[in-house]
Design a protein around this motif. Structure first.
Motif, short mmCIF file in Angstrom:
data_model
loop_
_atom_site.label_atom_id
_atom_site.label_comp_id
_atom_site.label_asym_id
_atom_site.label_seq_id
_atom_site.Cartn_x
_atom_site.Cartn_y
_atom_site.Cartn_z
N LYS A 17 1.29 -0.83 -0.58
CA LYS A 17 0.03 -0.31 0.14
C LYS A 17 0.71 1.50 -0.09
O LYS A 17 2.33 1.48 1.19
N THR A 18 0.43 1.94 -0.39
CA THR A 18 1.47 3.60 -0.39
C THR A 18 0.54 4.85 -0.34
O THR A 18 -0.63 4.25 -1.76
N PRO A 19 -0.22 5.14 0.08
CA PRO A 19 -0.72 6.55 0.46
C PRO A 19 -0.50 7.51 -0.85
O PRO A 19 -0.96 8.28 -1.66
N GLN A 20 0.34 7.48 -1.67
CA GLN A 20 1.03 7.59 -2.95
C GLN A 20 0.83 7.32 -4.20
O GLN A 20 0.65 8.11 -5.56
N MET A 21 -0.07 6.37 -3.80
CA MET A 21 -0.84 5.13 -5.37
C MET A 21 -1.60 6.15 -6.07
O MET A 21 -1.88 6.27 -7.33
#
Ligand code: ADP
Ligand code: ASP
Ligand code: MG
Length: 450
Positions: free
Chosen positions: A317-321
């Motif tokens: 997961k990445t918030p920047q995705m």
């Protein structure tokens, strides 16, 4: 069985477990003049013992205990053969190599040593099985597969080099086949420096198919402990039944998704050269088995259910995705770099989940610390285990109405994760809790096949 078609016959671990089982295999070879090449696995249990020696830190006494178990299995066969001196001497030489490798200081750290050790199971069983054939009056010779089965140097999971294999097989094996049955080792190969390699667990099926391809054989027989390929693993449900025929594609999907009866790569050579593959029981050859070929008379929407155990689900997961470019690429570059093979993938706006195989006794550890560390450098990583992967294998599932609803209706009492359907119209896969997977297969089998 038809005579005079060039056949490569492979006998699995239980088929060469002891003298009695080997004698049944010898009867199959003696009765079919077309069988000119025999590929054998290690006697049942031997590879597991060798894997334990190669991968586990233990005391010298514990090592000796495991070596004694291997010796016990092989000496029992030698005794039943009447201890012929030349065979006993060759077996002693192999066992001396085994002792040396098993106590080698670097064993746990060097793939090359591990593979040299693992190869000894097949090298011993092929020695013993050629003597069983000779005693039955079949002219047979033990042939070192490393002279032909050229691979890369990826120890534990080596990839075959097809052109070199074809050239060597034709020049070194073909001339002998007119009057000798060559008995050779499954699972084992050698790289271009002559170092011993192995093809991954269950790899003897793959060896048989590769040799069949290289020798332009007509048929590749896989003799095992079940009467063919079944609608599902007969160990899961007694309602499973053998399938008389399968297409190459169906068998390849089944093998890929966990039908252990065929190593996942077995169908590739067969498909390339259009070689018919037969799967049957060496204990009950009279019961027939499954023919796998290009065109089947009948290709139903549901053909079989497979289960692959011990799956690991990784979620990154990445918030920047959101709108981030290159995220997927970075994740998959790391996966590719570490040679991990991903099966299922699902994506959402901020996360990607994928599954990896994590079988017990696997020759190489799949998801190692290094891989995780690299992923964690740029995203959150969650690793969940305890799942089994269930796959319904069939044909054109997308074009018949109600196919998926029938599947899901039958198992609506179970919690499914990561459902994958659509990318390939010939299968549908999902993860379930490993504690319920047997029940899921049984219920699904009832709904689809009974
Ligand atoms: P071998 O030692 O002969 O290679 P394996 O143990 O590798 O034998 O493969 C045979 C086993 O595969 C069977 O005993 C059976 O439990 C398992 N198996 C899994 N799926 C299937 C299937 N669809 N049909 C038949 N056997 C299956
Ligand atoms: N002996 C090897 C194994 O147990 C290869 C095989 O049996 O196919 O994995
Ligand atoms: Mg097998």
């Amino acid at each position: 069985m038809e005579n005079s078609v060039l056949t490569v016959a492979k006998f699995g671990g239980t088929s060469v477990a002891n003298h009695d089982a080997m004698s049944k295999c010898a009867a199959i070879v003696a009765a079919d003049n077309g069988i000119r090449v025999v590929v054998v696995s290690a006697s049942a249990g031997v590879t597991n013992l060798l894997v334990e020696l190669a991968h586990t830190a233990m005391t010298p006494q514990q090592r000796d205990g495991l070596i004694e178990q291997v010796k016990g299995i092989q000496f029992a066969i030698l005794a039943d053969l009447g201890q012929p001196k030349d065979v006993a001497d060759k077996l002693d030489t192999l066992l001396m190599q085994l002792e040396e490798l098993a106590h080698h200081e670097e064993l746990l750290h060097q793939g090359e040593l591990k593979d040299a050790l693992l190869s000894l199971g097949e090298r011993m069983s092929s020695l013993l099985f050629s003597e069983v054939l000779n005693q039955r009056g079949v002219t047979a010779r033990n042939f070192d597969v490393r002279k032909v089965l050229r691979t890369d140097s990826e120890f534990g999971q080596a990839a075959p080099q097809l052109q070199s294999i074809a050239d060597a097989a034709q020049s070194l094996m073909t001339p002998e086949l007119a009057d000798t049955v060559l008995v050779t080792q499954g699972f084992v190969g050698a790289d271009d420096q002559g170092r011993t390699t192995t093809l991954g667990r269950g790899g003897s099926d793959f060896t048989a198919a590769l040799l069949a391809e290289a020798l332009h054989a007509d048929v590749c027989q896989i003799w095992t402990d079940v009467v063919g390929v079944y609608t599902t693993d007969p160990r899961i449900t007694a309602a499973a039944r053998p399938l008389p025929e399968l297409s190459f594609e169906e068998a390849a999907e089944m093998a890929n998704f966990g039908a252990k009866v065929l190593h996942p790569a077995t169908m590739e050579p067969a498909l390339r050269q259009d070689i018919k593959v037969f799967v049957g029981s060496s204990r009950e050859p009279e019961k027939g088995g499954t023919w796998i070929m290009k065109d089947c008379t009948h290709e139903p929407p549901y053909r079989a259910i497979t289960r692959r155990k011990e799956q690991v689900m990784v979620t990154v997961k990445t918030p920047q995705m959101v709108h981030a470019q290159g995220f997927l690429q970075s994740v998959f570059t790391i996966i590719a770099k570490h040679n991990l093979s991903v099966d299922l993938v699902t994506t959402s706006e901020i996360a990607v989940s994928f599954t990896l195989d994590n079988p017990a006794n696997s020759v190489s550890e799949r998801l190692n610390r290094e891989t995780l560390q690299e992923l964690r450098e740029f995203c959150e990583v969650e690793v969940e285990s305890g799942y089994d992967l269930i796959t319904v294998v069939g044909n054109n599932m997308h074009s018949a109405a109600g196919v998926s609803s029938k599947i899901f209706a039958s198992i609506n009492a179970f919690n499914l994760r990561m459902i994958c359907y659509g990318a390939n119209p010939h299968n549908m896969s999902f993860l379930v809790d490993e504690k319920t997977s047997g029940e899921v297969v049984t219920v699904l089998h009832r709904a689809l096949f009974e």
